[in-house]
Motif scaffolding. Structure first.
Motif, mmCIF file in Angstrom:
data_model
loop_
_atom_site.group_PDB
_atom_site.id
_atom_site.type_symbol
_atom_site.label_atom_id
_atom_site.label_comp_id
_atom_site.label_asym_id
_atom_site.label_seq_id
_atom_site.Cartn_x
_atom_site.Cartn_y
_atom_site.Cartn_z
ATOM 1 N N ALA A 38 0.833 -1.209 0.000
ATOM 2 C CA ALA A 38 0.000 0.000 0.000
ATOM 3 C C ALA A 38 0.866 1.257 0.000
ATOM 4 O O ALA A 38 0.554 2.254 -0.661
ATOM 5 C CB ALA A 38 -0.921 -0.008 1.218
ATOM 6 N N PHE A 39 1.981 1.203 0.732
ATOM 7 C CA PHE A 39 2.901 2.340 0.797
ATOM 8 C C PHE A 39 3.519 2.608 -0.575
ATOM 9 O O PHE A 39 3.544 3.750 -1.048
ATOM 10 C CB PHE A 39 3.981 2.048 1.838
ATOM 11 N N GLU A 40 4.014 1.566 -1.227
ATOM 12 C CA GLU A 40 4.646 1.726 -2.531
ATOM 13 C C GLU A 40 3.636 2.208 -3.577
ATOM 14 O O GLU A 40 3.964 3.032 -4.442
ATOM 15 C CB GLU A 40 5.287 0.409 -2.968
ATOM 16 N N LYS A 41 2.401 1.731 -3.489
ATOM 17 C CA LYS A 41 1.356 2.173 -4.416
ATOM 18 C C LYS A 41 1.043 3.647 -4.206
ATOM 19 O O LYS A 41 0.892 4.411 -5.168
ATOM 20 C CB LYS A 41 0.095 1.335 -4.227
ATOM 21 N N ALA A 42 0.957 4.060 -2.928
ATOM 22 C CA ALA A 42 0.664 5.466 -2.623
ATOM 23 C C ALA A 42 1.769 6.377 -3.140
ATOM 24 O O ALA A 42 1.494 7.449 -3.702
ATOM 25 C CB ALA A 42 0.485 5.651 -1.114
ATOM 26 N N LEU A 43 3.027 5.967 -2.988
ATOM 27 C CA LEU A 43 4.141 6.781 -3.466
ATOM 28 C C LEU A 43 4.127 6.901 -4.988
ATOM 29 O O LEU A 43 4.362 7.981 -5.540
ATOM 30 C CB LEU A 43 5.473 6.187 -3.007
ATOM 31 N N GLY A 44 3.843 5.790 -5.660
ATOM 32 C CA GLY A 44 3.787 5.829 -7.121
ATOM 33 C C GLY A 44 2.665 6.724 -7.620
ATOM 34 O O GLY A 44 2.840 7.500 -8.568
ATOM 35 N N THR A 45 1.509 6.649 -6.967
ATOM 36 C CA THR A 45 0.368 7.476 -7.351
ATOM 37 C C THR A 45 0.657 8.952 -7.133
ATOM 38 O O THR A 45 0.351 9.798 -7.979
ATOM 39 C CB THR A 45 -0.876 7.072 -6.533
ATOM 40 N N THR A 46 1.275 9.263 -5.991
ATOM 41 C CA THR A 46 1.564 10.655 -5.670
ATOM 42 C C THR A 46 2.622 11.225 -6.601
ATOM 43 O O THR A 46 2.513 12.376 -7.045
ATOM 44 C CB THR A 46 2.029 10.770 -4.204
ATOM 45 N N GLN A 47 3.638 10.455 -6.916
ATOM 46 C CA GLN A 47 4.674 10.929 -7.832
ATOM 47 C C GLN A 47 4.061 11.252 -9.197
ATOM 48 O O GLN A 47 4.374 12.275 -9.807
ATOM 49 C CB GLN A 47 5.786 9.896 -7.968
ATOM 50 N N GLN A 48 3.183 10.385 -9.668
ATOM 51 C CA GLN A 48 2.524 10.618 -10.945
ATOM 52 C C GLN A 48 1.663 11.873 -10.888
ATOM 53 O O GLN A 48 1.604 12.663 -11.832
ATOM 54 C CB GLN A 48 1.672 9.404 -11.331
ATOM 55 N N GLN A 49 1.022 12.093 -9.747
ATOM 56 C CA GLN A 49 0.140 13.244 -9.584
ATOM 57 C C GLN A 49 0.895 14.568 -9.648
ATOM 58 O O GLN A 49 0.424 15.526 -10.271
ATOM 59 C CB GLN A 49 -0.605 13.137 -8.244
ATOM 60 N N PHE A 50 2.068 14.629 -9.019
ATOM 61 C CA PHE A 50 2.743 15.910 -8.882
ATOM 62 C C PHE A 50 3.848 16.176 -9.908
ATOM 63 O O PHE A 50 4.205 17.329 -10.124
ATOM 64 C CB PHE A 50 3.294 16.061 -7.462
ATOM 65 N N VAL A 51 4.398 15.144 -10.511
ATOM 66 C CA VAL A 51 5.391 15.390 -11.567
ATOM 67 C C VAL A 51 5.018 14.687 -12.865
ATOM 68 O O VAL A 51 5.542 15.033 -13.922
ATOM 69 C CB VAL A 51 6.817 14.975 -11.121
ATOM 70 N N GLY A 52 4.123 13.722 -12.786
ATOM 71 C CA GLY A 52 3.622 13.083 -13.986
ATOM 72 C C GLY A 52 4.714 12.547 -14.882
ATOM 73 O O GLY A 52 5.657 11.892 -14.442
ATOM 74 N N ASP A 53 4.601 12.875 -16.164
ATOM 75 C CA ASP A 53 5.581 12.405 -17.144
ATOM 76 C C ASP A 53 6.694 13.409 -17.369
ATOM 77 O O ASP A 53 7.514 13.245 -18.283
ATOM 78 C CB ASP A 53 4.879 12.112 -18.481
#
Length: 207
Positions: free
Chosen positions: A109-124
């Motif tokens: 759950a922690f790794e999923k949350a980090l991946g989601t947040t990274q995509q949200q704030f820096v995206g591609d």
């Protein structure tokens, strides 16, 4: 007045893996995320073997994954005081990774949350990602992690790219001194909230 020892920023070699894995475990032993991942409160041999394996595999595949590994060495004792990894390519799950006896559900759950947040704030957007940084408790207060942070920020500024990280609440003020700003929170199972920080590239200062 206490004189700080001279520190040197050096690349990590495979022979350093046992030491940096021990440092990683020691540095995050009381961190709120580590407490949830390892609810037993003590580091078992299975946990340590898993950490050593993961760091070894990441280092072995560092070129392919775009990761840069650094250690900060005390010149007076030769000890590794801090350890860090810059990059932004997250490692894939390795089927040969030894089993860990941590809370796998929370870790996932922690790794999923980090991946989601990274995509949200820096995206591609191309960016530098401070994947890991830690200082051994016995060497804290020496500024040992600073050379690792500065290395990545220099790359980011020269390339005109933002830098991204997830911070522990304790480390947040340190990152703010380097120009990072909190842009959000990575929330895990409504139990843990990790500050997410971004630093936009800064123009080089005129000589």
């Amino acid at each position: 007045m206490t004189v700080r020892p001279q520190l040197s920023l050096e690349p990590v070699h495979s022979s350093d893996i046992p030491t940096v894995a021990d440092l990683d475990v020691a540095a995050f032993e009381t961190d709120i995320v580590a407490v949830h991942i390892n609810p037993r409160g003590t580091t078992t041999q299975a946990r340590l073997a898993n950490v050593k394996y993961r760091h070894g595999q990441m280092l072995a595949d560092s070129e392919k994954r775009g990761l840069k590994f650094f250690k900060v060495v005390r010149q007076d004792t030769g000890e590794i005081a801090a350890y860090g990894i810059w990059g932004y390519h997250a490692p894939q799950k390795d089927p040969n990774e030894p089993a860990d006896d941590c809370d796998e559900e929370f870790l996932a759950a922690f790794e999923k949350a980090l991946g989601t947040t990274q995509q949200q704030f820096v995206g591609d957007r191309p960016h530098w990602y401070l994947k890991l940084i830690c200082t051994h408790p016995k060497h804290q207060g020496l500024g040992a992690a600073s050379p690792i942070i500065r290395w990545g920020l220099k790359q980011a500024d020269e390339q005109g790219l933002p830098a991204y990280l997830e911070a522990s609440p304790m480390a947040q003020p340190i990152y703010e001194k380097f120009g990072f700003r909190v842009v959000g929170q990575a929330v895990v199972n409504d139990a843990v909230s990790v500050p997410v920080m971004v630093r936009e590239p800064q123009p080089s200062k005129s000589p």
